[in-house]
Structure formats: structure tokens, C-alpha cells
Design a protein around this motif. Structure first.
Motif, PDB file in Angstrom:
ATOM      1  N   ILE A 117       0.855  -1.185   0.000  1.00  0.00           N
ATOM      2  CA  ILE A 117       0.000   0.000   0.000  1.00  0.00           C
ATOM      3  C   ILE A 117       0.892   1.237   0.000  1.00  0.00           C
ATOM      4  CG2 ILE A 117      -1.742   1.304   1.269  1.00  0.00           C
ATOM      5  CD1 ILE A 117      -2.533  -1.519   2.458  1.00  0.00           C
ATOM      6  N   ALA A 118       0.657   2.111  -0.964  1.00  0.00           N
ATOM      7  CA  ALA A 118       1.494   3.295  -1.135  1.00  0.00           C
ATOM      8  C   ALA A 118       0.661   4.564  -1.048  1.00  0.00           C
ATOM      9  CB  ALA A 118       2.211   3.244  -2.478  1.00  0.00           C
ATOM     10  N   ILE A 119       1.307   5.628  -0.590  1.00  0.00           N
ATOM     11  CA  ILE A 119       0.730   6.970  -0.608  1.00  0.00           C
ATOM     12  C   ILE A 119       1.579   7.833  -1.531  1.00  0.00           C
ATOM     13  CG2 ILE A 119       0.296   9.071   0.714  1.00  0.00           C
ATOM     14  CD1 ILE A 119      -0.242   7.360   3.153  1.00  0.00           C
ATOM     15  N   VAL A 120       0.908   8.579  -2.397  1.00  0.00           N
ATOM     16  CA  VAL A 120       1.582   9.571  -3.236  1.00  0.00           C
ATOM     17  C   VAL A 120       0.919  10.918  -2.992  1.00  0.00           C
ATOM     18  CG1 VAL A 120       2.192  10.281  -5.578  1.00  0.00           C
ATOM     19  CG2 VAL A 120       2.097   7.833  -5.002  1.00  0.00           C
ATOM     20  N   THR A 121       1.668  11.893  -2.522  1.00  0.00           N
ATOM     21  CA  THR A 121       1.106  13.222  -2.335  1.00  0.00           C
ATOM     22  C   THR A 121       1.230  14.019  -3.633  1.00  0.00           C
ATOM     23  OG1 THR A 121       3.152  14.303  -1.564  1.00  0.00           O
ATOM     24  CG2 THR A 121       1.805  13.159   0.088  1.00  0.00           C
ATOM     25  N   GLY A 122       0.312  14.953  -3.818  1.00  0.00           N
ATOM     26  CA  GLY A 122       0.328  15.742  -5.045  1.00  0.00           C
ATOM     27  C   GLY A 122       0.147  14.883  -6.278  1.00  0.00           C
ATOM     28  N   GLY A 123      -0.743  13.898  -6.174  1.00  0.00           N
ATOM     29  CA  GLY A 123      -0.869  12.910  -7.236  1.00  0.00           C
ATOM     30  C   GLY A 123      -1.984  13.155  -8.229  1.00  0.00           C
ATOM     31  N   ALA A 124      -2.556  14.350  -8.240  1.00  0.00           N
ATOM     32  CA  ALA A 124      -3.683  14.611  -9.130  1.00  0.00           C
ATOM     33  C   ALA A 124      -3.275  14.676 -10.590  1.00  0.00           C
ATOM     34  CB  ALA A 124      -4.389  15.907  -8.728  1.00  0.00           C
ATOM     35  N   ARG A 125      -2.039  15.073 -10.856  1.00  0.00           N
ATOM     36  CA  ARG A 125      -1.619  15.254 -12.244  1.00  0.00           C
ATOM     37  C   ARG A 125      -0.098  15.176 -12.337  1.00  0.00           C
ATOM     38  NH1 ARG A 125      -1.983  21.793 -13.476  1.00  0.00           N
ATOM     39  NH2 ARG A 125      -0.814  22.475 -11.640  1.00  0.00           N
ATOM     40  N   GLY A 180       3.206  13.332 -10.123  1.00  0.00           N
ATOM     41  CA  GLY A 180       2.542  12.539  -9.086  1.00  0.00           C
ATOM     42  C   GLY A 180       1.620  11.488  -9.674  1.00  0.00           C
ATOM     43  N   ALA A 181       0.864  11.856 -10.706  1.00  0.00           N
ATOM     44  CA  ALA A 181      -0.023  10.894 -11.359  1.00  0.00           C
ATOM     45  C   ALA A 181       0.777   9.778 -12.019  1.00  0.00           C
ATOM     46  CB  ALA A 181      -0.888  11.607 -12.396  1.00  0.00           C
ATOM     47  N   ALA A 182       1.893  10.135 -12.643  1.00  0.00           N
ATOM     48  CA  ALA A 182       2.740   9.115 -13.281  1.00  0.00           C
ATOM     49  C   ALA A 182       3.324   8.157 -12.252  1.00  0.00           C
ATOM     50  CB  ALA A 182       3.861   9.788 -14.069  1.00  0.00           C
ATOM     51  N   ILE A 183       3.705   8.683 -11.095  1.00  0.00           N
ATOM     52  CA  ILE A 183       4.249   7.838 -10.029  1.00  0.00           C
ATOM     53  C   ILE A 183       3.180   6.878  -9.517  1.00  0.00           C
ATOM     54  CG2 ILE A 183       5.118   7.844  -7.655  1.00  0.00           C
ATOM     55  CD1 ILE A 183       6.504  10.548  -8.381  1.00  0.00           C
ATOM     56  N   ALA A 184       1.989   7.396  -9.290  1.00  0.00           N
ATOM     57  CA  ALA A 184       0.900   6.545  -8.797  1.00  0.00           C
ATOM     58  C   ALA A 184       0.619   5.410  -9.778  1.00  0.00           C
ATOM     59  CB  ALA A 184      -0.359   7.378  -8.571  1.00  0.00           C
ATOM     60  N   THR A 185       0.588   5.722 -11.053  1.00  0.00           N
ATOM     61  CA  THR A 185       0.331   4.704 -12.072  1.00  0.00           C
ATOM     62  C   THR A 185       1.451   3.677 -12.128  1.00  0.00           C
ATOM     63  OG1 THR A 185      -0.944   6.293 -13.394  1.00  0.00           O
ATOM     64  CG2 THR A 185      -0.131   4.338 -14.517  1.00  0.00           C
ATOM     65  N   ARG A 186       2.690   4.143 -12.022  1.00  0.00           N
ATOM     66  CA  ARG A 186       3.813   3.211 -12.049  1.00  0.00           C
ATOM     67  C   ARG A 186       3.789   2.280 -10.841  1.00  0.00           C
ATOM     68  NH1 ARG A 186       9.049   1.971 -13.990  1.00  0.00           N
ATOM     69  NH2 ARG A 186       9.443  -0.005 -12.921  1.00  0.00           N
ATOM     70  N   LEU A 187       3.469   2.800  -9.674  1.00  0.00           N
ATOM     71  CA  LEU A 187       3.393   1.951  -8.485  1.00  0.00           C
ATOM     72  C   LEU A 187       2.290   0.917  -8.619  1.00  0.00           C
ATOM     73  CD1 LEU A 187       4.037   4.528  -5.607  1.00  0.00           C
ATOM     74  CD2 LEU A 187       5.636   2.884  -6.591  1.00  0.00           C
ATOM     75  N   ALA A 188       1.181   1.318  -9.231  1.00  0.00           N
ATOM     76  CA  ALA A 188       0.099   0.358  -9.476  1.00  0.00           C
ATOM     77  C   ALA A 188       0.568  -0.733 -10.433  1.00  0.00           C
ATOM     78  CB  ALA A 188      -1.121   1.079 -10.040  1.00  0.00           C
ATOM     79  N   THR A 189       1.310  -0.350 -11.454  1.00  0.00           N
ATOM     80  CA  THR A 189       1.876  -1.324 -12.388  1.00  0.00           C
ATOM     81  C   THR A 189       2.768  -2.319 -11.657  1.00  0.00           C
ATOM     82  OG1 THR A 189       1.830   0.281 -14.199  1.00  0.00           O
ATOM     83  CG2 THR A 189       3.302  -1.610 -14.457  1.00  0.00           C
ATOM     84  N   ASP A 190       3.459  -1.832 -10.633  1.00  0.00           N
ATOM     85  CA  ASP A 190       4.364  -2.683  -9.862  1.00  0.00           C
ATOM     86  C   ASP A 190       3.657  -3.445  -8.745  1.00  0.00           C
ATOM     87  OD1 ASP A 190       6.396  -1.819 -11.485  1.00  0.00           O
ATOM     88  OD2 ASP A 190       7.236  -0.399 -10.048  1.00  0.00           O
ATOM     89  N   GLY A 191       2.342  -3.345  -8.685  1.00  0.00           N
ATOM     90  CA  GLY A 191       1.587  -4.177  -7.757  1.00  0.00           C
ATOM     91  C   GLY A 191       1.152  -3.524  -6.470  1.00  0.00           C
ATOM     92  N   TYR A 192       1.148  -2.194  -6.422  1.00  0.00           N
ATOM     93  CA  TYR A 192       0.743  -1.495  -5.198  1.00  0.00           C
ATOM     94  C   TYR A 192      -0.662  -0.931  -5.312  1.00  0.00           C
ATOM     95  CZ  TYR A 192       5.492  -1.748  -3.419  1.00  0.00           C
ATOM     96  OH  TYR A 192       6.696  -2.214  -2.949  1.00  0.00           O
ATOM     97  N   VAL A 207      -5.066   3.911 -11.858  1.00  0.00           N
ATOM     98  CA  VAL A 207      -4.642   2.868 -10.924  1.00  0.00           C
ATOM     99  C   VAL A 207      -5.606   1.685 -10.981  1.00  0.00           C
ATOM    100  CG1 VAL A 207      -4.356   2.298  -8.475  1.00  0.00           C
ATOM    101  CG2 VAL A 207      -3.417   4.441  -9.386  1.00  0.00           C
ATOM    102  N   GLU A 208      -6.896   1.972 -10.952  1.00  0.00           N
ATOM    103  CA  GLU A 208      -7.887   0.903 -10.953  1.00  0.00           C
ATOM    104  C   GLU A 208      -7.901   0.124 -12.266  1.00  0.00           C
ATOM    105  OE1 GLU A 208     -11.130   2.735  -7.763  1.00  0.00           O
ATOM    106  OE2 GLU A 208     -11.435   3.049  -9.918  1.00  0.00           O
ATOM    107  N   SER A 209      -7.554   0.794 -13.363  1.00  0.00           N
ATOM    108  CA  SER A 209      -7.509   0.104 -14.652  1.00  0.00           C
ATOM    109  C   SER A 209      -6.418  -0.954 -14.688  1.00  0.00           C
ATOM    110  CB  SER A 209      -7.278   1.111 -15.784  1.00  0.00           C
ATOM    111  OG  SER A 209      -5.946   1.605 -15.785  1.00  0.00           O
ATOM    112  N   LEU A 210      -5.475  -0.849 -13.784  1.00  0.00           N
ATOM    113  CA  LEU A 210      -4.380  -1.814 -13.683  1.00  0.00           C
ATOM    114  C   LEU A 210      -4.684  -2.915 -12.674  1.00  0.00           C
ATOM    115  CD1 LEU A 210      -1.525   0.820 -13.803  1.00  0.00           C
ATOM    116  CD2 LEU A 210      -1.983  -0.898 -15.556  1.00  0.00           C
ATOM    117  N   GLY A 211      -5.915  -2.932 -12.169  1.00  0.00           N
ATOM    118  CA  GLY A 211      -6.340  -3.982 -11.263  1.00  0.00           C
ATOM    119  C   GLY A 211      -5.977  -3.755  -9.813  1.00  0.00           C
ATOM    120  N   ARG A 212      -5.587  -2.534  -9.478  1.00  0.00           N
ATOM    121  CA  ARG A 212      -5.232  -2.219  -8.092  1.00  0.00           C
ATOM    122  C   ARG A 212      -6.288  -1.322  -7.464  1.00  0.00           C
ATOM    123  NH1 ARG A 212      -2.152  -6.080  -6.845  1.00  0.00           N
ATOM    124  NH2 ARG A 212      -2.124  -4.983  -4.833  1.00  0.00           N
ATOM    125  N   ARG A 213      -6.357  -1.335  -6.142  1.00  0.00           N
ATOM    126  CA  ARG A 213      -7.263  -0.450  -5.424  1.00  0.00           C
ATOM    127  C   ARG A 213      -6.679   0.961  -5.391  1.00  0.00           C
ATOM    128  NH1 ARG A 213      -8.082  -2.350   0.335  1.00  0.00           N
ATOM    129  NH2 ARG A 213      -5.842  -2.756   0.147  1.00  0.00           N
TER     130      ARG A 213
END
Length: 253
Positions: free
Chosen positions: A8-16, A19-31, A50-56
Motif C-alpha cells: 500500500i502506497a501513498i503519493v502526495t500531489g498525485g492529481a496530475r 505525481g499521477a505518473a508515479i501513482a500509475t507506475r506503483l500500481a503497475t508494480d503491484g501497489y 490505478v484501478e484500470s491496472l487492477g489495483r485499489r
């Protein structure tokens, strides 16, 4: 608890942007990813990605420069997803002025959002990492930490992040927690486009000027920074801590 059992990861400033790219990459890596920003609705595209990658995914509205808001925001993440073991401190603002023209408010806002938030978020999340016996903190610094005209506040905040990161690495290492910083150079984002608008110049002119100090033949993209963050988050990077990685298309130190 191991890294693989509490992804489970937290990304601050992740709206765009970055930050958005980091959130998506972490989801790709299983977070599973919680995105904290001032406006939860602004995080909707990141949540969908994130959800499109099967993560919450979870969007949390919080001012990360406010102590109580940070406490409440992290508590919302714990309730909604579980205890976080990865924290990416990406939230940031700029208020560019030369030293002679910079107001105290310009100084305080940038220091609070860019530096104070890293302290508050890291302090709040590290307890969950200690309980898990594993954690990753990645803080977003900048090449501005090396000095830049018109950004005394931003440069001070980003240099402060580097010192804070190294100190956290010293204090938290024995708990299985690493702390590292990624320092981007010029990256094409909505924020850099907005800078061009405020300057009253075409964005391509800004890109052309920045390219004079970039030697890989192209400007940075958000995914370049997300890839660097992913390296530090990876469980295989457990022997790397207290480091600052410049991702700038040119040598920096």
C-alpha cells in the motif's frame, strides 16, 4: 510482515503530472495507491488509471502542510486501504520571485508545501512502516536544490529535502525503512507550461532554453521520474538509502 504482504502506497500531489505518473507506475508494480491532494475530485483520472491496472485506489483531500490534516489523511488511508509501507512525497508549489521581490508569504507557502509536508507525512507514516518492519520513503527534490535565479524559496525547500532525507535514512534504517530522494530536472508538465504562461512566452521557447543544459536530446517526461521512484521503492533496493538521484538528462551533483 513483509513487503509483499502490505503493498500500500501513498503519493502526495498525485492529481496530475509527475505525481499521477508515479501513482500509475506503483500500481503497475503491484501497489494499491492512495493519492493525497488538496482536491480529491481532481484525483479522479489518477484513481481511474490505478484501478484500470487492477489495483485499489483512494483519493484523499488534505493539505499536507497542515499537521491535523496529515493525521486525518493518513488515518483515512489506513481505514480505506490499510497501513501504508510506501510514501512518495511529491506535493509541491512554486512562487517564483527574485530575493529582493520575494514576500514572506511567498517564502512561507513554498517552504510549507514543499518541505514541511515531507516532515509531517514521513513522521505520520513511519510508525506504520516500523510496525511492518519494512518501508520505503521517496522524496521529490529538484535540481533547483543546487541554486537557481528567482527561486530562493523553492531552492531552499528542495535542498532541505535532501538533508531531511539523509537524516531519515540514518534514523530509520534499523527498522527496515529506506529513505531516498529523486531530483528532477526540466520535465514537461502542466506546471512547467503554466510557468511559461506566467512568463508570457511560448512554451516551446522555454523548452528550447532548457535544452541548452540537457544532453540526452530531449526534455524530461513524468514517466522518467516515476521510473526513478520505482527503483527506490523496489524491495531489491534495500541496500540503497540516503541517496539523491538527479534525473535531469545531464550530470548533476
Amino acid at each position: 510482515m513483509t513487503a509483499s504482504s502490505n503493498r500500500i502506497a501513498i503519493v502526495t500531489g498525485g492529481a496530475r503530472g509527475i505525481g499521477a505518473a508515479i501513482a500509475t507506475r506503483l500500481a503497475t508494480d503491484g501497489y494499491d495507491v492512495a493519492v493525497i491532494d488538496l482536491d480529491a475530485d481532481a484525483c479522479s483520472e489518477t484513481v481511474k488509471s490505478v484501478e484500470s491496472l487492477g489495483r485499489r485506489a483512494l483519493a484523499v483531500a488534505a493539505d499536507v502542510a497542515d499537521e491535523q490534516a496529515v493525521r486525518d489523511g493518513v488515518a483515512a488511508v489506513v481505514d480505506g486501504l490499510g497501513a501504508p509501507t510506501v510514501l512518495v512525497n511529491n506535493a509541491g508549489v512554486i512562487r517564483d520571485r527574485t530575493l529582493a521581490k520575494m514576500s514572506l508569504d511567498d517564502w512561507n507557502v513554498v517552504i510549507d508545501v514543499n518541505l514541511r509536508s515531507v516532515f509531517l507525512m514521513s513522521r505520520e507514516v513511519q510508525g506504520h512502516m516500523r510496525a511492518a518492519g519494512w518501508g520505503r520513503i521517496v522524496n521529490l527534490s529538484s535540481i533547483a536544490a543546487l541554486g537557481v535565479v528567482g527561486e530562493a524559496n523553492y531552492a531552499a525547500a528542495k535542498a532541505g529535502i535532501q538533508g531531511l532525507t539523509k537524516t531519515m535514512a540514518l534514523e530509520l534504517g534499523r527498522f527496515g525503512i529506506t529513505a531516498n530522494a529523486v531530483a528532477p530536472g526540466f520535465v514537461v508538465t502542466d506546471m512547467t507550461r503554466e510557468v511559461a504562461i506566467r512568463m508570457g512566452v511560448p512554451f516551446q521557447q522555454v523548452v528550447d532554453e532548457m535544452m541548452k543544459t540537457i544532453h540526452v536530446g530531449r526534455p524530461g517526461e513524468p514517466d522518467d521520474i516515476a521510473n526513478a521512484v520505482a527503483f527506490f521503492v523496489d524491495p531489491r533496493s534495500s541496500f540503497v538509502t540516503g541517496q539523491v538521484l538527479y534525473v535531469a538528462g545531464s550530470p548533476r551533483c
